[in-house]
Design a protein around this motif. Structure first.
Motif, mmCIF file in Angstrom:
data_model
loop_
_atom_site.group_PDB
_atom_site.id
_atom_site.type_symbol
_atom_site.label_atom_id
_atom_site.label_comp_id
_atom_site.label_asym_id
_atom_site.label_seq_id
_atom_site.Cartn_x
_atom_site.Cartn_y
_atom_site.Cartn_z
ATOM 1 N N GLU A 16 48.998 26.411 18.877
ATOM 2 C CA GLU A 16 47.485 26.408 19.122
ATOM 3 C C GLU A 16 46.630 28.034 18.780
ATOM 4 O O GLU A 16 45.456 28.384 18.787
ATOM 5 C CB GLU A 16 46.750 26.184 20.192
ATOM 6 C CG GLU A 16 47.463 24.348 20.262
ATOM 7 C CD GLU A 16 47.376 23.345 21.843
ATOM 8 O OE1 GLU A 16 46.793 24.513 22.205
ATOM 9 O OE2 GLU A 16 48.095 22.829 21.462
ATOM 10 N N GLU B 137 43.675 29.395 16.507
ATOM 11 C CA GLU B 137 42.524 29.798 17.220
ATOM 12 C C GLU B 137 41.416 29.723 16.498
ATOM 13 O O GLU B 137 40.057 28.488 16.955
ATOM 14 C CB GLU B 137 42.797 30.403 18.231
ATOM 15 C CG GLU B 137 42.174 30.747 19.050
ATOM 16 C CD GLU B 137 41.952 32.218 20.317
ATOM 17 O OE1 GLU B 137 42.653 31.404 21.697
ATOM 18 O OE2 GLU B 137 41.734 32.603 19.809
ATOM 19 N N LEU C 95 41.172 22.299 16.160
ATOM 20 C CA LEU C 95 42.920 21.255 16.164
ATOM 21 C C LEU C 95 42.564 20.050 16.562
ATOM 22 O O LEU C 95 41.764 19.873 17.458
ATOM 23 C CB LEU C 95 43.562 22.626 16.695
ATOM 24 C CG LEU C 95 44.129 23.798 15.981
ATOM 25 C CD1 LEU C 95 44.862 24.522 16.804
ATOM 26 C CD2 LEU C 95 44.204 23.556 14.790
ATOM 27 N N LYS D 288 44.566 17.938 17.914
ATOM 28 C CA LYS D 288 46.122 17.937 19.605
ATOM 29 C C LYS D 288 46.359 15.966 19.114
ATOM 30 O O LYS D 288 46.363 15.423 20.315
ATOM 31 C CB LYS D 288 46.184 18.485 20.356
ATOM 32 C CG LYS D 288 46.197 19.987 20.246
ATOM 33 C CD LYS D 288 45.576 20.462 22.398
ATOM 34 C CE LYS D 288 44.180 22.034 21.972
ATOM 35 N NZ LYS D 288 43.724 22.090 22.826
#
Lengths: 230, 413
Positions: free
Chosen positions: A143, A147, A151, A153
């Motif tokens: 992550e 950055e 994203l 998750k």
């Protein structure tokens, strides 16, 4: 910044009259030329299946083995750099010593690469860390590296702790059981979606193919992968 | 308890869960703002042994004068800067002062920014004070920490100590990485006790240190003569406008060639200092071309794997010359050495570096003199300052010598 981020020595940049009149700002390179040259980018002449360096007729032997295990499609992984001594040292400092700031070395480049290669309609899914690592390390290195892109998750690690992968031999690594699961609220979002898995290192491909299996089970249509090192 | 992370780096040291870590002491294991550090108070019960100093050597009269002054600093618990020229025998001068400190049951630390220096000090002190417990600490060795009266360590290791030492000696205060490093200065200040002696040793004091001396904040002592009583060699500066171009063409500047050939004739070994690693190979090739073929030499730089082996071979006389970067600037002694600095105007050749390089020459009693040449495109302030400093120290040295000599006959009467 005057000093190289890795060797802490002062950067010497060649100074020229051409630059003086070019009206460009000073280069914002974070590394000195020596440290930068230690990382070898992977451009052409790679295996299209996993991003490994070299010329292969079809796929490299690793990828052919994955095909033999009954996987319908490879991940078509792309890695930015070769996993060499410099990269190994970098990961030691970043992951194991815990210098989270070092993520800025590659995050811009990774984001640019992802945006160029996977323009629209792709979800970027990071590989998670175990709960134990998360409390010890206080960050997920993937992550951190990615950055600059959004994203999702959706995968989490269902085992509490695992042995450090780099300590295991190849065969032992390939026999590790499925460590991942999908968060329940994301199940619906994933069916028919296109997903790019992102990770820090591709070594045997075991981790990424485990992640691929859980995503396939959730009904994802297309799965690719991008890593920093191979 | 300490919070080690610095305010101005908070942004770069932020972790995703909102806490900070200390980027400075990361190599000791990461500390975050959630960690708490504790210290154990010092018991300091050291029984002084019967025979403290087991060293059998003799100090020269010049050294004795300084050694006496150091005894005073131990008793008065002050901060003291000792400016002793390269090759003055700093370690030996410390022995009487250390013996005094041990006799008083004090805990002593000898710190240096360089690992090589620590490694060299350890066996010497072990034999000089064989009854005193001591430990060597730095990042590249396996000794475990135990509570001892004498600690030899790199300056980085001092961050582990809080109010621990009655006498703290920092060798080579002007060397990288100690120079201008606020974090390491902080480590030194916290490692010493509130009432303690801090002794700073250097051959090339920085401007900041000298300014403190002038303001009267820092006690100060000179030792301008080397242990054999000779002065430092005065460098000669030559301007050679196109040396870089000539080297690139594979030629040696005429003046350098003349210098090297005379040295070869005298059969004296020599070092050639260059500013960059990239210059090593071309300079070496060019020099090999002008020298007779039987003359052996090689190149050395910081990340050279065979560095110590090459230096050892040079010491044995297997190599006649070395082309090197500033890595051999301090801590090496070759007998009968001569030195030339090619491109002395480069910014890495600071004043202190140039003085240290000049200090490589004439370190043995058998051959206390030698030649030092600086070759540059043009003289800059650093070169001038280095020459000026050497001239200044030599002037002081000459005066000291005269004083001592004139004092001798009076005693006889």
């Amino acid at each position: 910044m005057k000093c190289c981020l890795l060797c802490q020595r002062r950067k010497y940049e060649p100074f020229s009259f051409a630059w003086l009149f070019s009206l460009q700002s000073e280069s914002d390179a974070l590394l000195c030329q020596l440290c930068q040259s230690a990382f070898t980018p992977l451009k052409e002449k790679i295996c299209t299946g996993c991003g490994r360096e070299g010329t292969y007729v079809n796929y490299c032997t690793d990828c052919q083995r994955w095909l033999q295990t009954g996987i319908s499609e490879l991940l078509y992984n792309r890695a930015l750099y070769r996993y060499n001594d410099a990269m190994k040292k970098y990961f030691e400092q970043f992951k194991f010593a815990g210098d989270y700031y070092l993520r800025i070395l590659f995050k811009r480049e990774l984001a640019r690469f992802l945006r160029q290669r996977y323009r629209q309609g792709w979800l970027f899914v990071p590989i998670p860390v175990t709960a134990e690592t998360a409390t010890k390390r206080c960050f997920n290195q993937v992550e951190g590296l990615f950055e600059n892109v959004t994203l999702h998750k959706v995968i989490y690690s269902k085992i509490k702790s695992k042995k450090q992968q780099s300590l295991l031999k190849r065969r032992a690594r390939l026999q590790t059981p499925q460590p991942f699961a999908i968060t329940s609220q994301d199940q619906s979002r994933l069916s028919g979606a296109k997903v790019v898995l992102v990770d820090d290192i591709y070594t045997t491909g075991r981790t990424l193919y485990h992640a691929r299996a859980v995503l396939k089970a959730a009904g994802v249509a297309q799965i690719r992968a991008v890593t920093l090192a191979r | 308890m300490q919070t080690l992370w610095t305010k101005n780096r908070q942004k770069t040291a932020l972790l995703p869960h909102g806490q900070y870590y200390c980027p400075r002491c990361l190599n000791f294991g990461r500390l975050t703002s959630l960690d708490t550090l504790y210290t154990i108070s010092e018991p300091n019960f050291f029984e002084p042994p019967k025979q403290i100093l087991t060293w059998k050597g003799q100090l020269s009269p010049y050294q004795q004068k300084t050694a006496k002054r150091l005894l005073q600093t131990i008793d008065q618990q002050e901060t003291f800067l000792l400016w002793a020229v390269t090759g003055a025998g700093k370690t030996e001068i410390l022995f009487p002062a250390l013996a005094r400190a041990f006799a008083q049951g004090k805990r002593v630390c000898l710190a240096s920014p360089r690992i090589d220096v620590c490694n060299e000090l350890y066996p010497r002190l072990m034999s000089a004070f064989s009854q005193i417990s001591l430990v060597l600490l730095h990042g590249q060795q396996q000794q475990k920490y135990r509570y001892t009266q004498l600690v030899i360590c790199t300056t980085h290791q001092l961050i582990r100590f809080v109010a621990a030492f009655d006498v703290l000696i920092v060798d080579e205060v002007d060397a990288f990485p100690f120079r201008n490093n606020a974090w390491l200065s902080y480590a030194v200040q916290t490692a010493r006790k509130k009432n303690s002696t801090l002794l700073l040793l250097t051959a090339t004091p920085t401007k900041q240190l000298l300014r403190q001396v002038h303001k009267g904040r820092l006690a100060f002592g000179y030792l301008p003569l080397r242990y054999h009583g000779y002065l430092l060699p005065q460098p000669q500066v030559f301007c050679e406008m196109a040396w870089k171009k000539k080297i690139a063409k594979g030629e040696v500047p005429a003046r350098l060639k003349r210098i090297l050939l005379t040295w070869i004739k005298q059969q004296k070994p020599f070092l050639v200092f260059v500013p960059r690693i990239t210059l090593l190979a071309p300079v070496y090739r060019a020099i090999c071309r002008v020298l007779p073929s039987k003359i052996q030499g090689t190149t050395v730089h910081a990340s050279d794997v065979q560095r110590s082996a090459k230096v050892a071979k040079m010491r044995l006389g297997e190599y006649h010359f070395l082309v090197t970067t500033t890595i051999l600037e301090r801590g090496v002694t070759f007998p009968r050495l001569n030195v030339v600095v090619l491109g002395a105007g480069d910014e890495i050749f600071m004043q202190s570096v140039l003085v240290q390089i000049a200090g490589r020459v004439g370190r043995s009693r058998a051959c206390p003199t030698g030649d030092v040449y600086f070759i540059c495109t043009m003289q800059n302030t650093e070169i001038k300052a280095a020459c000026k400093q050497i001239a200044f120290v030599n002037r002081k040295g000459r005066r000291m010598k005269n004083e001592m000599l004139s004092a001798l006959p009076k005693k006889k009467i």
